[in-house]
Design a protein around this motif. Structure first.
Motif, PDB file in Angstrom:
ATOM      1  N   ASN A  22       0.828  -1.205   0.000  1.00 42.58           N
ATOM      2  CA  ASN A  22       0.000   0.000   0.000  1.00 42.58           C
ATOM      3  C   ASN A  22       0.863   1.256   0.000  1.00 42.58           C
ATOM      4  O   ASN A  22       0.577   2.222  -0.714  1.00 42.58           O
ATOM      5  CB  ASN A  22      -0.936   0.008   1.210  1.00 42.58           C
ATOM      6  N   GLU A  23       1.922   1.249   0.799  1.00 40.77           N
ATOM      7  CA  GLU A  23       2.815   2.401   0.839  1.00 40.77           C
ATOM      8  C   GLU A  23       3.519   2.575  -0.503  1.00 40.77           C
ATOM      9  O   GLU A  23       3.647   3.695  -0.998  1.00 40.77           O
ATOM     10  CB  GLU A  23       3.837   2.243   1.962  1.00 40.77           C
ATOM     11  N   GLU A  24       3.944   1.479  -1.122  1.00 38.95           N
ATOM     12  CA  GLU A  24       4.581   1.568  -2.442  1.00 38.95           C
ATOM     13  C   GLU A  24       3.621   2.126  -3.480  1.00 38.95           C
ATOM     14  O   GLU A  24       4.018   2.910  -4.342  1.00 38.95           O
ATOM     15  CB  GLU A  24       5.121   0.207  -2.865  1.00 38.95           C
ATOM     16  N   THR A  25       2.348   1.729  -3.400  1.00 38.86           N
ATOM     17  CA  THR A  25       1.340   2.271  -4.316  1.00 38.86           C
ATOM     18  C   THR A  25       1.218   3.783  -4.141  1.00 38.86           C
ATOM     19  O   THR A  25       1.165   4.531  -5.125  1.00 38.86           O
ATOM     20  CB  THR A  25      -0.029   1.590  -4.077  1.00 38.86           C
ATOM     21  N   LEU A  26       1.193   4.232  -2.883  1.00 44.40           N
ATOM     22  CA  LEU A  26       1.129   5.674  -2.613  1.00 44.40           C
ATOM     23  C   LEU A  26       2.362   6.394  -3.165  1.00 44.40           C
ATOM     24  O   LEU A  26       2.258   7.464  -3.763  1.00 44.40           O
ATOM     25  CB  LEU A  26       1.024   5.940  -1.112  1.00 44.40           C
ATOM     26  N   LEU A  27       3.536   5.798  -2.946  1.00 42.76           N
ATOM     27  CA  LEU A  27       4.780   6.433  -3.395  1.00 42.76           C
ATOM     28  C   LEU A  27       4.865   6.474  -4.919  1.00 42.76           C
ATOM     29  O   LEU A  27       5.308   7.464  -5.493  1.00 42.76           O
ATOM     30  CB  LEU A  27       5.983   5.713  -2.791  1.00 42.76           C
ATOM     31  N   ASP A  28       4.424   5.401  -5.574  1.00 44.14           N
ATOM     32  CA  ASP A  28       4.414   5.392  -7.043  1.00 44.14           C
ATOM     33  C   ASP A  28       3.461   6.465  -7.576  1.00 44.14           C
ATOM     34  O   ASP A  28       3.777   7.163  -8.539  1.00 44.14           O
ATOM     35  CB  ASP A  28       4.010   4.013  -7.584  1.00 44.14           C
ATOM     36  N   ALA A  29       2.300   6.572  -6.945  1.00 42.38           N
ATOM     37  CA  ALA A  29       1.324   7.588  -7.361  1.00 42.38           C
ATOM     38  C   ALA A  29       1.887   8.993  -7.143  1.00 42.38           C
ATOM     39  O   ALA A  29       1.766   9.857  -8.019  1.00 42.38           O
ATOM     40  CB  ALA A  29       0.020   7.407  -6.585  1.00 42.38           C
ATOM     41  N   ALA A  30       2.502   9.215  -5.991  1.00 40.75           N
ATOM     42  CA  ALA A  30       3.080  10.533  -5.709  1.00 40.75           C
ATOM     43  C   ALA A  30       4.175  10.869  -6.708  1.00 40.75           C
ATOM     44  O   ALA A  30       4.247  11.990  -7.213  1.00 40.75           O
ATOM     45  CB  ALA A  30       3.627  10.580  -4.283  1.00 40.75           C
ATOM     46  N   ALA A  31       5.022   9.885  -7.024  1.00 40.95           N
ATOM     47  CA  ALA A  31       6.095  10.126  -7.994  1.00 40.95           C
ATOM     48  C   ALA A  31       5.519  10.503  -9.354  1.00 40.95           C
ATOM     49  O   ALA A  31       5.997  11.444 -10.001  1.00 40.95           O
ATOM     50  CB  ALA A  31       6.986   8.890  -8.112  1.00 40.95           C
ATOM     51  N   ALA A  32       4.471   9.801  -9.788  1.00 43.27           N
ATOM     52  CA  ALA A  32       3.854  10.100 -11.093  1.00 43.27           C
ATOM     53  C   ALA A  32       3.279  11.515 -11.102  1.00 43.27           C
ATOM     54  O   ALA A  32       3.449  12.262 -12.079  1.00 43.27           O
ATOM     55  CB  ALA A  32       2.764   9.072 -11.403  1.00 43.27           C
ATOM     56  N   VAL A  33       2.624  11.892 -10.018  1.00 41.91           N
ATOM     57  CA  VAL A  33       2.045  13.242  -9.938  1.00 41.91           C
ATOM     58  C   VAL A  33       3.152  14.287  -9.868  1.00 41.91           C
ATOM     59  O   VAL A  33       3.067  15.340 -10.511  1.00 41.91           O
ATOM     60  CB  VAL A  33       1.076  13.349  -8.736  1.00 41.91           C
ATOM     61  N   PHE A  34       4.219  14.004  -9.109  1.00 42.95           N
ATOM     62  CA  PHE A  34       5.326  14.952  -9.019  1.00 42.95           C
ATOM     63  C   PHE A  34       5.978  15.167 -10.380  1.00 42.95           C
ATOM     64  O   PHE A  34       6.348  16.286 -10.726  1.00 42.95           O
ATOM     65  CB  PHE A  34       6.370  14.475  -8.017  1.00 42.95           C
ATOM     66  N   VAL A  35       6.153  14.089 -11.150  1.00 41.94           N
ATOM     67  CA  VAL A  35       6.748  14.227 -12.489  1.00 41.94           C
ATOM     68  C   VAL A  35       5.850  15.082 -13.370  1.00 41.94           C
ATOM     69  O   VAL A  35       6.317  15.960 -14.096  1.00 41.94           O
ATOM     70  CB  VAL A  35       7.006  12.846 -13.129  1.00 41.94           C
ATOM     71  N   ALA A  36       4.544  14.855 -13.302  1.00 42.63           N
ATOM     72  CA  ALA A  36       3.606  15.583 -14.158  1.00 42.63           C
ATOM     73  C   ALA A  36       3.371  17.023 -13.705  1.00 42.63           C
ATOM     74  O   ALA A  36       3.270  17.921 -14.539  1.00 42.63           O
ATOM     75  CB  ALA A  36       2.273  14.836 -14.213  1.00 42.63           C
ATOM     76  N   PRO A  42      -1.294  19.276  -5.530  1.00 43.48           N
ATOM     77  CA  PRO A  42      -2.204  19.035  -4.417  1.00 43.48           C
ATOM     78  C   PRO A  42      -2.217  17.565  -3.980  1.00 43.48           C
ATOM     79  O   PRO A  42      -2.151  16.662  -4.823  1.00 43.48           O
ATOM     80  CB  PRO A  42      -3.581  19.437  -4.972  1.00 43.48           C
ATOM     81  N   VAL A  43      -2.323  17.346  -2.685  1.00 48.17           N
ATOM     82  CA  VAL A  43      -2.369  15.989  -2.143  1.00 48.17           C
ATOM     83  C   VAL A  43      -3.579  15.235  -2.703  1.00 48.17           C
ATOM     84  O   VAL A  43      -3.522  14.037  -2.924  1.00 48.17           O
ATOM     85  CB  VAL A  43      -2.376  16.021  -0.596  1.00 48.17           C
ATOM     86  N   ARG A  44      -4.664  15.955  -2.981  1.00 49.34           N
ATOM     87  CA  ARG A  44      -5.853  15.287  -3.528  1.00 49.34           C
ATOM     88  C   ARG A  44      -5.556  14.656  -4.895  1.00 49.34           C
ATOM     89  O   ARG A  44      -6.122  13.626  -5.230  1.00 49.34           O
ATOM     90  CB  ARG A  44      -7.035  16.248  -3.586  1.00 49.34           C
ATOM     91  N   ASP A  45      -4.622  15.249  -5.668  1.00 52.63           N
ATOM     92  CA  ASP A  45      -4.241  14.657  -6.947  1.00 52.63           C
ATOM     93  C   ASP A  45      -3.497  13.335  -6.735  1.00 52.63           C
ATOM     94  O   ASP A  45      -3.691  12.373  -7.475  1.00 52.63           O
ATOM     95  CB  ASP A  45      -3.354  15.612  -7.749  1.00 52.63           C
ATOM     96  N   ILE A  46      -2.651  13.314  -5.721  1.00 50.00           N
ATOM     97  CA  ILE A  46      -1.908  12.087  -5.395  1.00 50.00           C
ATOM     98  C   ILE A  46      -2.877  11.022  -4.905  1.00 50.00           C
ATOM     99  O   ILE A  46      -2.804   9.857  -5.309  1.00 50.00           O
ATOM    100  CB  ILE A  46      -0.822  12.383  -4.348  1.00 50.00           C
ATOM    101  N   ALA A  47      -3.815  11.423  -4.053  1.00 50.80           N
ATOM    102  CA  ALA A  47      -4.810  10.479  -3.544  1.00 50.80           C
ATOM    103  C   ALA A  47      -5.631   9.894  -4.683  1.00 50.80           C
ATOM    104  O   ALA A  47      -5.885   8.677  -4.726  1.00 50.80           O
ATOM    105  CB  ALA A  47      -5.715  11.174  -2.526  1.00 50.80           C
ATOM    106  N   ALA A  50      -3.616   7.379  -6.591  1.00 46.99           N
ATOM    107  CA  ALA A  50      -3.423   6.145  -5.820  1.00 46.99           C
ATOM    108  C   ALA A  50      -4.734   5.408  -5.559  1.00 46.99           C
ATOM    109  O   ALA A  50      -4.716   4.246  -5.158  1.00 46.99           O
ATOM    110  CB  ALA A  50      -2.748   6.461  -4.483  1.00 46.99           C
ATOM    111  N   GLY A  51      -5.869   6.094  -5.772  1.00 51.23           N
ATOM    112  CA  GLY A  51      -7.163   5.471  -5.508  1.00 51.23           C
ATOM    113  C   GLY A  51      -7.476   5.368  -4.022  1.00 51.23           C
ATOM    114  O   GLY A  51      -8.113   4.406  -3.580  1.00 51.23           O
ATOM    115  N   VAL A  52      -7.009   6.355  -3.254  1.00 56.48           N
ATOM    116  CA  VAL A  52      -7.248   6.365  -1.802  1.00 56.48           C
ATOM    117  C   VAL A  52      -7.762   7.743  -1.403  1.00 56.48           C
ATOM    118  O   VAL A  52      -7.747   8.683  -2.191  1.00 56.48           O
ATOM    119  CB  VAL A  52      -5.961   6.043  -1.004  1.00 56.48           C
ATOM    120  N   GLY A  53      -8.160   7.854  -0.150  1.00 57.32           N
ATOM    121  CA  GLY A  53      -8.574   9.146   0.383  1.00 57.32           C
ATOM    122  C   GLY A  53      -7.371   9.966   0.808  1.00 57.32           C
ATOM    123  O   GLY A  53      -6.293   9.426   1.073  1.00 57.32           O
ATOM    124  N   VAL A  54      -7.553  11.267   0.884  1.00 53.01           N
ATOM    125  CA  VAL A  54      -6.481  12.170   1.292  1.00 53.01           C
ATOM    126  C   VAL A  54      -5.979  11.817   2.690  1.00 53.01           C
ATOM    127  O   VAL A  54      -4.775  11.855   2.968  1.00 53.01           O
ATOM    128  CB  VAL A  54      -6.969  13.644   1.232  1.00 53.01           C
TER     129      VAL A  54
END
Length: 196
Positions: A22-36, A42-47, A50-54
């Protein structure tokens, strides 16, 4: 009694493995959003990515700095693990080197935002930079040595210098839409080839 303890131990290991995934999924999602969108996305974009809540993100990473540092470490590990895997699966060591450098460029795009969160005089920054060098310079060295041993590139190339050069080519890519850092890095890697 032993069977109950074994079952409890297995359940705890399974729960830890799920938490890691789950943490890796969050980190992968955050990395993708950071690159883009950069590290100030916004944290809501990362959430959403990742398909999770903020709240889930804040439970794992209470501050943006915590999240950025975790993404940084996660990407260093992914880059470090990719080198040997690419050597084993690519057609040639030179192809593996090119693919690894491409992944390294993706990492650098994310890494640039770190400076906005951690200042170079901060000891945390120094620790992360040392971690980066300790994990990635040996991997790049392994790739360069393999490509040199196969006769595809010149021997005697220094991994730190190559990584520094790639990093320097990536600086400024976010401030000039006409600047194509990836293309320049491809030219740099093509220039490593041994002359025929």
């Amino acid at each position: 009694m032993q069977a109950r303890e074994d079952g409890a131990g297995q359940a705890a290991r399974s729960k830890r493995a799920d938490a890691r995934r789950n943490e890796e999924t969050l980190l992968d999602a955050a990395a993708a959003v950071f690159v883009a969108s950069g590290v100030e996305a916004p944290v809501r974009d990362i959430a959403a990515e990742a398909g999770v809540g903020v709240g889930t993100i804040y439970r794992h990473f209470p501050t943006r700095a915590d999240l950025i540092v975790a993404v940084y470490r996660h990407q260093v590990e992914a880059c470090a693990e990719a080198g040997p895997a690419l050597l084993a699966s690519s057609a040639t060591p030179y192809a593996a080197l090119g693919q690894w450098v491409d992944q390294f460029v993706d990492f650098l795009v994310t890494k640039h935002g770190l400076a906005a969160v951690l200042q170079p005089e901060n000891t945390g920054f120094d620790t992360l930079h040392a971690y980066f060098l300790d994990r990635l310079v040996p991997v790049c060295t392994q790739l360069l040595d393999a490509a040199a041993a196969s006769g595809e590139i010149r021997p005697g190339l220094d991994a730190y210098e190559l990584m520094r050069g790639v990093g320097n080519l990536c600086i400024g890519a976010d401030s000039d839409p006409r600047y194509n850092a990836r293309h320049l890095v491809e030219l740099l890697i093509a220039g490593l080839r041994r002359p025929d």
